[in-house]
Design a protein around this motif. Sequence first.
Motif, short mmCIF file in Angstrom:
data_model
loop_
_atom_site.label_atom_id
_atom_site.label_comp_id
_atom_site.label_asym_id
_atom_site.label_seq_id
_atom_site.Cartn_x
_atom_site.Cartn_y
_atom_site.Cartn_z
N ALA A 152 0.84 -1.20 0.00
CA ALA A 152 0.00 0.00 0.00
C ALA A 152 0.87 1.24 0.00
O ALA A 152 1.99 1.25 0.54
CB ALA A 152 -0.93 0.00 1.22
N ASP A 170 -1.49 -2.34 4.95
CA ASP A 170 -2.14 -1.08 4.59
C ASP A 170 -1.66 0.02 5.52
O ASP A 170 -1.11 -0.25 6.61
CB ASP A 170 -3.67 -1.21 4.68
N SER A 205 -6.86 -4.00 5.87
CA SER A 205 -7.13 -2.62 5.44
C SER A 205 -7.36 -1.73 6.65
O SER A 205 -7.82 -2.19 7.70
CB SER A 205 -8.34 -2.57 4.51
N TYR A 251 -11.20 -7.24 2.16
CA TYR A 251 -9.98 -6.75 1.55
C TYR A 251 -9.83 -5.23 1.63
O TYR A 251 -8.72 -4.71 1.59
CB TYR A 251 -9.91 -7.16 0.09
N SER A 252 -10.95 -4.52 1.73
CA SER A 252 -10.89 -3.06 1.63
C SER A 252 -11.98 -2.43 2.48
O SER A 252 -13.12 -2.88 2.49
CB SER A 252 -11.05 -2.63 0.17
N SER A 280 -10.90 -4.25 -3.92
CA SER A 280 -10.73 -2.82 -3.62
C SER A 280 -12.02 -2.06 -3.89
O SER A 280 -12.82 -2.45 -4.73
CB SER A 280 -9.60 -2.23 -4.47
N ASP A 287 -13.54 2.35 -3.61
CA ASP A 287 -13.24 3.74 -3.27
C ASP A 287 -14.49 4.58 -3.47
O ASP A 287 -15.38 4.23 -4.28
CB ASP A 287 -12.09 4.29 -4.10
N THR A 296 -15.71 -0.29 -7.56
CA THR A 296 -15.13 -1.53 -7.07
C THR A 296 -14.19 -2.11 -8.12
O THR A 296 -14.40 -1.96 -9.33
CB THR A 296 -16.22 -2.58 -6.76
N ARG A 302 -6.04 -4.83 -8.10
CA ARG A 302 -5.63 -4.81 -6.69
C ARG A 302 -6.06 -3.54 -5.97
O ARG A 302 -6.35 -3.57 -4.78
CB ARG A 302 -4.11 -4.98 -6.60
N ARG A 303 -6.07 -2.40 -6.65
CA ARG A 303 -6.42 -1.15 -5.97
C ARG A 303 -7.04 -0.18 -6.97
O ARG A 303 -6.63 -0.13 -8.14
CB ARG A 303 -5.16 -0.51 -5.37
N LYS A 315 -8.59 4.02 -7.17
CA LYS A 315 -8.69 5.31 -6.49
C LYS A 315 -9.35 6.33 -7.41
O LYS A 315 -8.97 6.48 -8.57
CB LYS A 315 -7.28 5.82 -6.10
N SER A 325 -6.34 2.79 -11.49
CA SER A 325 -6.37 1.43 -10.97
C SER A 325 -5.03 0.76 -11.21
O SER A 325 -4.30 1.11 -12.15
CB SER A 325 -7.48 0.62 -11.64
#
Length: 384
Positions: A21, A72, A116, A159-160, A203, A205, A216, A246-247, A249, A260
């Motif tokens: 992270a 995280d 997280s 996970y998030s 993930s 946000d 997602t 994986r992530r 934002k 992403s």
Amino acid sequence: MGTSGGGAGGALRLPGLHGYAAEFSPYWPGRVACAAAQYYGIAGCGTLAVLEQNEAGIVLLRSFDWNDGLFDVTWSENNEHVLITSSGDGSLQIWDTAKTKGPLQVYKEHTQEAYSVDWSQTRGEQLVVSGSWDQTAKLWDPAVGKSLCTFKGHEGVIYSTIWSPHIPGCFASASGDQTLRVWDVKAPRVKLVIPAHQAEILSCDWCKYDENLLVTGAVDCSLKGWDLRNIRQPVFVLLGHTYAIRRVKFSPFHATLLASCSYDFTVRFWDFSKPNPLLETVEHHTEFTCGLDLSLHNRGQCAAVHSGSRREQELQSAAEGCLLCRGSNTVSFVIPTGKDIAKIMQDGFSQIYWHIFVGLISFFSLALFFLLPFAFVLVSHSIL
């Protein structure tokens, strides 16, 4: 440790660590915290690295070690020196970068990996939420030595977890049970359940400009946008990644922009309002890209962490490629470890299991290396 690149972009390598992270400081432009682990988080220690970009490149300001992998990290919203990390032993750690040692406090209530952690951004509250592989989310006040509430309902690992930047006391969680859930800290039960994907969701946000919009990212390689007022269908679906996402934002500057990162080694930038939403694909990483954040201070500045794999010369070229792709507005934190095994990975989440297998082999090989001399001595004594 090594650095490459200069000026407004570059890379920093922390050998032997796998980056999970990254988060920009809300106070200091160019300052980033990175959570990392040895042996892919299944054995060994973890490191919190605080990095800063200046005219000379990227420098390590401070680092702290923990006895388990760190997955995280989140910055305090009321103290520019304080951070919280979550780790594989189920605990949260509070660190002060103004001090040379730490942590200041440790909270351990989760029974499995704390994967997280997020600090609330709304005014009038100083709350932290954590999500764990024990399928629970927990609410914390950093000034209190125990959790305030435990949220149960997920049927898979979490996970998030992410706070709403608009609604006080409201957060979302994404899970391996394929659902996105919205919670209110005033109520112990879930507020909204969205069956967002037919795969594990890694993930989520919250849009900074729309209190009803979340995104997602999942193992099915897709990004989906969800309007909380109508959850029957996603408001957008973004395709392009070839492995698990994986992530993800949202941009702090544009309502329809997001970024992403994925196990396909890429960071991608999107505008879901356009007919062709994929704006750019950055391919400078040489391993799974796990952590991603967008700067609150500088438009277009992005930090990403991964577990690098190739020779030093190739990593240097990767950092230079980052500068060419994103110009003067990109920061890349490259964290190399392990071997170049990605070519033989299977689709989806099996990539993680292969990493775990390789980590176990490395761990037991190291243990065998240290134990063999002792075994030889014991056998020699028994023969004599």
